[in-house]
Write an enzyme that holds these catalytic residues in place. Sequence first.
Site, PDB file in Angstrom:
ATOM      1  N   ASP A  68      -5.182   0.017   6.563  1.00  0.00           N
ATOM      2  CA  ASP A  68      -5.296  -0.695   7.289  1.00  0.00           C
ATOM      3  C   ASP A  68      -6.383   0.595   7.931  1.00  0.00           C
ATOM      4  OD1 ASP A  68      -3.855  -2.353   7.837  1.00  0.00           O
ATOM      5  OD2 ASP A  68      -2.807  -1.060   9.433  1.00  0.00           O
TER       6      ASP A  68
ATOM      7  N   GLY B  75      -1.215  -5.305  18.473  1.00  0.00           N
ATOM      8  CA  GLY B  75       0.158  -6.236  18.664  1.00  0.00           C
ATOM      9  C   GLY B  75      -0.051  -6.608  17.496  1.00  0.00           C
TER      10      GLY B  75
ATOM     11  N   LEU C 270      -3.634  -6.892  13.300  1.00  0.00           N
ATOM     12  CA  LEU C 270      -4.814  -6.895  12.769  1.00  0.00           C
ATOM     13  C   LEU C 270      -5.686  -5.486  12.613  1.00  0.00           C
ATOM     14  CD1 LEU C 270      -6.262 -10.000  14.797  1.00  0.00           C
ATOM     15  CD2 LEU C 270      -5.634  -9.524  12.038  1.00  0.00           C
TER      16      LEU C 270
ATOM     17  N   ASP D 139       0.542  -0.987   0.129  1.00  0.00           N
ATOM     18  CA  ASP D 139       0.289   0.065   0.046  1.00  0.00           C
ATOM     19  C   ASP D 139       0.885   1.199  -0.150  1.00  0.00           C
ATOM     20  OD1 ASP D 139       1.189   0.157   2.512  1.00  0.00           O
ATOM     21  OD2 ASP D 139      -0.760   0.448   3.308  1.00  0.00           O
TER      22      ASP D 139
ATOM     23  N   SER E 190      -4.800   0.274  16.095  1.00  0.00           N
ATOM     24  CA  SER E 190      -4.850   1.742  15.737  1.00  0.00           C
ATOM     25  C   SER E 190      -5.362   1.981  15.054  1.00  0.00           C
ATOM     26  CB  SER E 190      -3.388   2.067  15.430  1.00  0.00           C
ATOM     27  OG  SER E 190      -2.358   1.166  14.005  1.00  0.00           O
TER      28      SER E 190
END
Length: 377
Positions: free
Chosen positions: A178, A128, A131, A43, A134
Amino acid sequence: MLPASLRNDRTSFMHDFSELFSKPPVVHAQAPGRVNLIGEHTDYNGGFVLPTAIPQHTRVELAQRQDHVVRAWSSAVALPAPRIYTLGEEKRTASWLDYIQGLTSILRSEGHALLGFDVRIESSVPLGSGLSSSASLTVSLQRALRAAFALRLDDVTIARISRRVENEFVGAQVGIMDPMAASLADQGTALFLDARSLEFERVPLPVGAELVVIDSSVAHRNAAGDYNTRRRECEQASALLGVSQLRDLTVADLPKLSALPEPLKSRARHVITENDRVLEAVAAMRAGDLDRLGKLFYASHASMRDDYQVSIPEIDSLVELGRTEPDVFGARLTGGGFGGSVVMLARVGTGRTVAQRIAQIYDEQSGFRSKILVPAC
């Protein structure tokens, strides 16, 4: 991802909103975590990705204030009282609060009218785990702020701002996948995303298979040096090859990589071939070709392990355990790497049994305690 140092005791401080702030919440919002089926580290190179949402979410409760004070509390951090800061005085703290401070700082810099607020955060997306905890946080909080302050934010803008929080305030040079997944993906489809144009299409997940996601319990941090180093290496490779981004190259250009020194040659080879694998994976999904899709999973993992060098022995072990299962079509590391989770494509109806068997063997061999996230147990 949120810092690994915050994988702490979820213990006795599970205060509800009214206990924390002496008033009820006004707004509720949530956003999912994501698992990337294929297309890793493409990305931020302007390439293609194929994530889907997972059942785990970050949930936000919020109430407006009439001053410029923000009070924030998270169930992921064992604190008896909220953290407090003032709008316009945001400063990095190298803690979870930076995601909130970065968000309010950037929203205000873009002209969005904000007053202070009280916010309670709770998440079932493991920190962590690779997945996207954040992005799930920053997207859910923007949804709450949009409702509370009537902000003019569409779903793509929310994703863009979330990426700026990571890049400019937290210091993690992540791409757009994400936050786009947290803002736009669902569990029934994969989000086929062009990270350069932000054009996207929802592709139905294959009916003959189900996803398995296992958290290795080896946490990673996107803001750590290795992740940002990979991005710099890709930029160096692009400059030496005379292109703006590695997205500008295809598998027909692979012979050109011979002019690059290592590790730039290997990094570029991963990105170029991974972009091609995403396109092949979309075609395989549309054709219902699960065998082909599974082989692409394994090829992607091998490329991440050998060319991009972001896997670790524990993740490799989970992938190889998947390879021993006749009902698993394919398995691969998902997320930025250096820990986190694996995603597997299993024959429909077998996912839970396969996941439990693999997790048990992995735990015995590794000494870690894995967690099966999908299918939900």
